[in-house]
Design an enzyme around this catalytic site. Structure first.
Site, PDB file in Angstrom:
ATOM      1  N   VAL A  82      16.123  75.777 -58.858  1.00  0.00           N
ATOM      2  CA  VAL A  82      14.933  74.940 -59.031  1.00  0.00           C
ATOM      3  C   VAL A  82      13.720  75.655 -58.444  1.00  0.00           C
ATOM      4  CG1 VAL A  82      13.833  72.744 -58.487  1.00  0.00           C
ATOM      5  CG2 VAL A  82      16.296  72.829 -58.987  1.00  0.00           C
ATOM      6  N   LYS A  83      12.722  75.844 -59.275  1.00  0.00           N
ATOM      7  CA  LYS A  83      11.514  76.535 -58.828  1.00  0.00           C
ATOM      8  C   LYS A  83      10.427  75.499 -58.521  1.00  0.00           C
ATOM      9  CE  LYS A  83      10.100  80.338 -61.027  1.00  0.00           C
ATOM     10  NZ  LYS A  83       9.357  81.203 -61.992  1.00  0.00           N
ATOM     11  N   VAL A  84       9.862  75.601 -57.315  1.00  0.00           N
ATOM     12  CA  VAL A  84       8.777  74.704 -56.915  1.00  0.00           C
ATOM     13  C   VAL A  84       7.587  75.545 -56.469  1.00  0.00           C
ATOM     14  CG1 VAL A  84      10.388  72.892 -56.186  1.00  0.00           C
ATOM     15  CG2 VAL A  84       9.505  74.519 -54.490  1.00  0.00           C
TER      16      VAL A  84
END
Length: 217
Positions: A82-84
């Site tokens: 998951v990229k934030v």
């Protein structure tokens, strides 16, 4: 050092993965917006092809929304990361998701202080953007050097994922500095294979071999 393809294009990915040098994929909303079809199905297919870390980015801007989207993305496949974005809300989301065992890539990092904070909240990867710093006359690779020093001082497990690479030199410099990963557009990875002396040398070898075979006839 690991090589990731920065792409959401299945053809590009299918072309490079069989070479045996690709370790993962990074995508973002801009890359996936260029592709036709359901983005979740595209991400699932990418995971099946690469069988390695595949970054998929949230689009929410609040921590609660990022956490919710992050959980949905992580459910697509075991290889999803998951990229934030690096914001206060992104940091909150990274802490929550990483505490649940989700792999998180903190992106849009432009300073050593940001990289330090990302590591402290359990990011699996931190993505400093070297090309975009170069674009504003700042030394992107110097940022990588500083992050490497900081992480080595404190033995953080967060991996340094060099992003926004524009040329093979970015990759070579990152490898010399000890960065963990470079993520690159397909054209940059293709450029790693090119050297005029290799082409000339191969052409000469083949020409000499052909002459020797002709002489034996």
């Amino acid at each position: 050092m690991k090589l990731f393809i920065d792409s959401g294009n299945l053809k590009e990915i299918e072309n490079l993965v069989p070479l045996g040098i690709i370790d993962g994929i990074t995508t973002n909303p801009s890359l996936l917006a260029k592709e036709s079809g359901d983005y979740k199905e595209i991400l699932k297919r990418i995971c099946q092809i690469v069988k390695g870390p595949t970054s998929a980015e949230v689009v929410a801007t609040d921590a609660e929304g990022m956490i919710r989207e992050g959980r949905e993305l992580a459910a697509i496949d075991e290889h999803i990361v998951v990229k934030v974005p690096f914001t206060r809300e992104g940091v909150k989301a990274c802490k929550a998701l990483s505490s649940e065992g989700t792999h998180v890539n903190v992106t849009l990092v432009f300073s050593p202080a940001q990289a330090l904070i990302a590591a402290k909240v359990g990011a699996t990867y931190v993505s400093p953007f070297v090309g975009r710093l170069d674009d504003i006359a700042s030394d992107g690779m110097e940022l990588i050097s500083q992050i490497v020093d900081i992480y080595q001082n404190y033995e953080f497990t967060t991996e340094i994922l060099v992003a926004s690479t524009r040329s093979p030199m970015h990759i070579v410099e990152a490898a010399r500095m000890g960065a963990d990963i470079c993520t690159c557009p397909a054209k940059v990875i293709e450029a790693l294979f090119n050297h005029p002396l290799t082409d000339i040398g191969l052409a000469n070898f083949l020409k000499d071999w052909e002459k020797s075979q002709t002489a034996k006839v």
